[in-house]
Design an enzyme around this catalytic site. Structure first.
Site, mmCIF file in Angstrom:
data_model
loop_
_atom_site.group_PDB
_atom_site.id
_atom_site.type_symbol
_atom_site.label_atom_id
_atom_site.label_comp_id
_atom_site.label_asym_id
_atom_site.label_seq_id
_atom_site.Cartn_x
_atom_site.Cartn_y
_atom_site.Cartn_z
ATOM 1 N N ASP A 6 39.981 34.897 34.262
ATOM 2 C CA ASP A 6 39.896 35.515 35.373
ATOM 3 C C ASP A 6 39.790 35.187 36.531
ATOM 4 O OD1 ASP A 6 39.351 37.642 37.064
ATOM 5 O OD2 ASP A 6 37.335 37.976 36.200
ATOM 6 N N CYS A 7 41.117 34.992 37.282
ATOM 7 C CA CYS A 7 41.163 34.325 38.617
ATOM 8 C C CYS A 7 40.866 35.213 39.544
ATOM 9 C CB CYS A 7 42.607 33.900 38.474
ATOM 10 S SG CYS A 7 43.016 32.862 37.240
ATOM 11 N N ASN A 9 39.413 35.917 43.698
ATOM 12 C CA ASN A 9 39.727 35.144 45.053
ATOM 13 C C ASN A 9 38.665 34.039 45.313
ATOM 14 O OD1 ASN A 9 41.708 36.937 46.607
ATOM 15 N ND2 ASN A 9 40.588 38.426 45.766
ATOM 16 N N LEU A 101 44.719 43.780 39.622
ATOM 17 C CA LEU A 101 44.789 43.741 38.157
ATOM 18 C C LEU A 101 43.322 43.476 37.650
ATOM 19 C CD1 LEU A 101 48.021 41.746 37.493
ATOM 20 C CD2 LEU A 101 47.381 44.160 36.767
ATOM 21 N N ASP A 102 42.451 42.945 38.347
ATOM 22 C CA ASP A 102 40.972 42.673 37.909
ATOM 23 C C ASP A 102 40.503 43.975 37.857
ATOM 24 O OD1 ASP A 102 41.025 42.859 40.495
ATOM 25 O OD2 ASP A 102 39.417 41.426 40.862
HETATM 26 N N1 LIG Z 1 28.008 30.594 38.030
HETATM 27 C C1 LIG Z 1 28.528 31.263 39.205
HETATM 28 N N2 LIG Z 1 29.255 30.333 40.193
HETATM 29 C C2 LIG Z 1 29.558 30.783 41.282
HETATM 30 N N3 LIG Z 1 29.251 32.057 41.512
HETATM 31 C C3 LIG Z 1 28.344 32.743 41.043
HETATM 32 C C4 LIG Z 1 27.811 32.096 39.430
HETATM 33 N N4 LIG Z 1 27.305 33.441 38.974
HETATM 34 C C5 LIG Z 1 27.251 34.258 40.028
HETATM 35 N N5 LIG Z 1 27.915 34.135 41.011
HETATM 36 C C6 LIG Z 1 28.204 34.857 42.151
HETATM 37 O O1 LIG Z 1 29.192 35.431 41.985
HETATM 38 C C7 LIG Z 1 29.963 35.714 43.291
HETATM 39 C C8 LIG Z 1 31.408 35.555 42.966
HETATM 40 O O2 LIG Z 1 31.684 36.498 42.130
HETATM 41 P P1 LIG Z 1 32.892 36.699 41.167
HETATM 42 O O3 LIG Z 1 33.176 37.921 40.328
HETATM 43 O O4 LIG Z 1 33.200 35.506 40.639
HETATM 44 O O5 LIG Z 1 33.958 36.642 42.269
HETATM 45 P P2 LIG Z 1 35.781 36.757 42.544
HETATM 46 O O6 LIG Z 1 36.226 37.308 41.080
HETATM 47 O O7 LIG Z 1 36.043 37.487 43.646
HETATM 48 O O8 LIG Z 1 36.284 35.370 42.437
HETATM 49 C C9 LIG Z 1 29.381 34.610 44.377
HETATM 50 O O9 LIG Z 1 29.065 35.406 45.404
HETATM 51 C C10 LIG Z 1 28.102 34.038 43.585
HETATM 52 O O10 LIG Z 1 27.048 34.694 44.286
HETATM 53 C C1 LIG Z 2 40.202 44.230 45.575
HETATM 54 C C2 LIG Z 2 40.161 42.778 45.213
HETATM 55 C C3 LIG Z 2 40.538 41.991 46.407
HETATM 56 C C4 LIG Z 2 39.068 42.315 44.566
HETATM 57 O O1 LIG Z 2 39.271 40.900 43.946
HETATM 58 P P1 LIG Z 2 37.811 40.080 43.887
HETATM 59 O O2 LIG Z 2 36.774 40.262 44.600
HETATM 60 O O3 LIG Z 2 37.547 40.358 42.441
HETATM 61 O O4 LIG Z 2 38.483 38.743 43.949
HETATM 62 C C5 LIG Z 2 41.449 42.511 44.341
HETATM 63 O O5 LIG Z 2 41.267 43.510 43.317
HETATM 64 C C6 LIG Z 2 42.830 43.137 45.053
HETATM 65 O O6 LIG Z 2 43.458 42.015 45.509
HETATM 66 N N1 LIG Z 2 43.374 44.068 44.763
HETATM 67 C C7 LIG Z 2 44.629 44.506 45.320
HETATM 68 C C8 LIG Z 2 44.306 45.768 46.397
HETATM 69 C C9 LIG Z 2 43.790 47.051 45.949
HETATM 70 O O7 LIG Z 2 43.566 46.959 44.421
HETATM 71 O O8 LIG Z 2 44.010 48.131 46.378
HETATM 72 K K LIG Z 3 36.792 39.801 40.269
#
Ligand SMILES: Nc1ncnc2c1ncn2[C@@H]1O[C@H](COP(=O)(O)OP(=O)(O)O)[C@@H](O)[C@H]1O
Ligand SMILES: CC(C)(COP(=O)(O)O)[C@@H](O)C(=O)NCCC(=O)O
Ligand SMILES: [K+]
Length: 249
Positions: A6-7, A9, A101-102
């Site tokens: 799950d990639c 941001n 997509l997430d």
């Molecule tokens: N093991 C971990 N490594 C990094 N961040 C973590 C971890 N566990 C919880 N977090 C928290 O998760 C947040 C990022 O959430 P995440 O769902 O991974 O974001 P994204 O999907 O946008 O990359 C960070 O702000 C941090 O506080």
């Molecule tokens: C809203 C998001 C930025 C959330 O991303 P995340 O915080 O999980 O990295 C992502 O789902 C995204 O880029 N969405 C496209 C715009 C939309 O959903 O309208």
């Molecule tokens: K996410």
């Protein structure tokens, strides 16, 4: 063995499942492709047969990761793609391919687990809320900055708000009015996040009464869990949806 990614941001969440998609053999959260390869390298007897992933990154970044994985492990790599309808859920966006997509996968996972109306709240870089009615219709959702973005905007756009991550974590242990900058900012942002959650709950109640399930997911879900005691905290909700969208071929 199946590799799931799950990639987001900020981070790549990964896990390796046994070939029957049962047992979790390894998992991690990394901030780079290199970190991912290192994490995978540490798994004894790694023998991947399939990889599925979801990405909200640019097409270029996603393609680079896909070919890295294909080249390194010689496995098919399948990416989740947008859909107007899947597993009983109907994408509510006017342009369905623009919905993150997430979000889409978390919605599929949530609707599947709830078998009914649900509110899916995801706390990552951004915070998202999505409303799925009992008939699978997606009513739409909301996006706002997550904890890291709120904090960093304040740190970047003011001159006197400066503090480190450890102080931030400690400041979050209480929610009384802050008596130091770090406390004032961390607690202020935390209250904004919780206020957002409570507003989403009110809206869901106005649609569905008490007849809905709330899901919390994303890395920062624990920051708000106590204001929604009835919620189901499902850290791997996106992976639940990923398995539905990208079944083993
Ligand atoms: N093991 C971990 N490594 C990094 N961040 C973590 C971890 N566990 C919880 N977090 C928290 O998760 C947040 C990022 O959430 P995440 O769902 O991974 O974001 P994204 O999907 O946008 O990359 C960070 O702000 C941090 O506080
Ligand atoms: C809203 C998001 C930025 C959330 O991303 P995340 O915080 O999980 O990295 C992502 O789902 C995204 O880029 N969405 C496209 C715009 C939309 O959903 O309208
Ligand atoms: K996410």
């Amino acid at each position: 063995m199946i590799l799931e990614l799950d990639c987001g941001n900020s981070f790549i969440k990964w896990r390796v499942l046994a070939a029957n998609a049962g047992q979790v053999l390894g998992e991690g959260v990394v901030d780079s492709n290199l970190g991912l390869l290192e994490g995978l390298g540490a798994i004894k007897g790694l023998a991947l047969t399939f990889c599925r992933l979801v990405s909200v990154r640019t097409a270029e970044e996603t393609a680079a990761l896909t070919s890295l994985l294909g080249d390194t492990f010689d496995v098919p790599v399948v990416c989740a793609t947008p859909a107007r309808e899947m597993s009983g859920v109907r994408n509510g966006y006017e342009e369905f391919e623009r919905l993150g997509l997430d979000r889409w996968l978390a919605m599929l996972g949530g609707f599947h687990l709830a078998s009914g109306a649900c509110l899916v709240l995801d706390f990552g870089t951004a915070v998202t809320a999505d409303f799925i009615a009992a008939d699978g219709g997606h009513l739409g959702g909301f996006i706002c900055p997550g904890m890291p973005l709120m904090r960093n905007q304040l740190r970047t756009h003011t001159r006197k708000i400066r503090y480190g991550d450890l102080a931030a974590e400690q400041a979050q242990e209480s929610l009384v009015p802050g008596r130091a900058t770090v406390e004032a900012v961390e607690r202020g942002c935390l209250l904004m996040l919780r206020g957002f959650v409570l507003t989403q709950l009110e809206l869901a109640r106005s649609y569905w009464g008490e007849d809905f399930v709330v899901f919390l997911t994303g890395g920062d879900a624990s920051l708000v869990a106590e204001v929604v005691p009835q919620a189901r905290v499902v850290p791997d909700l996106v992976f639940v949806g990923l398995a539905m969208a990208c079944p083993l071929s």
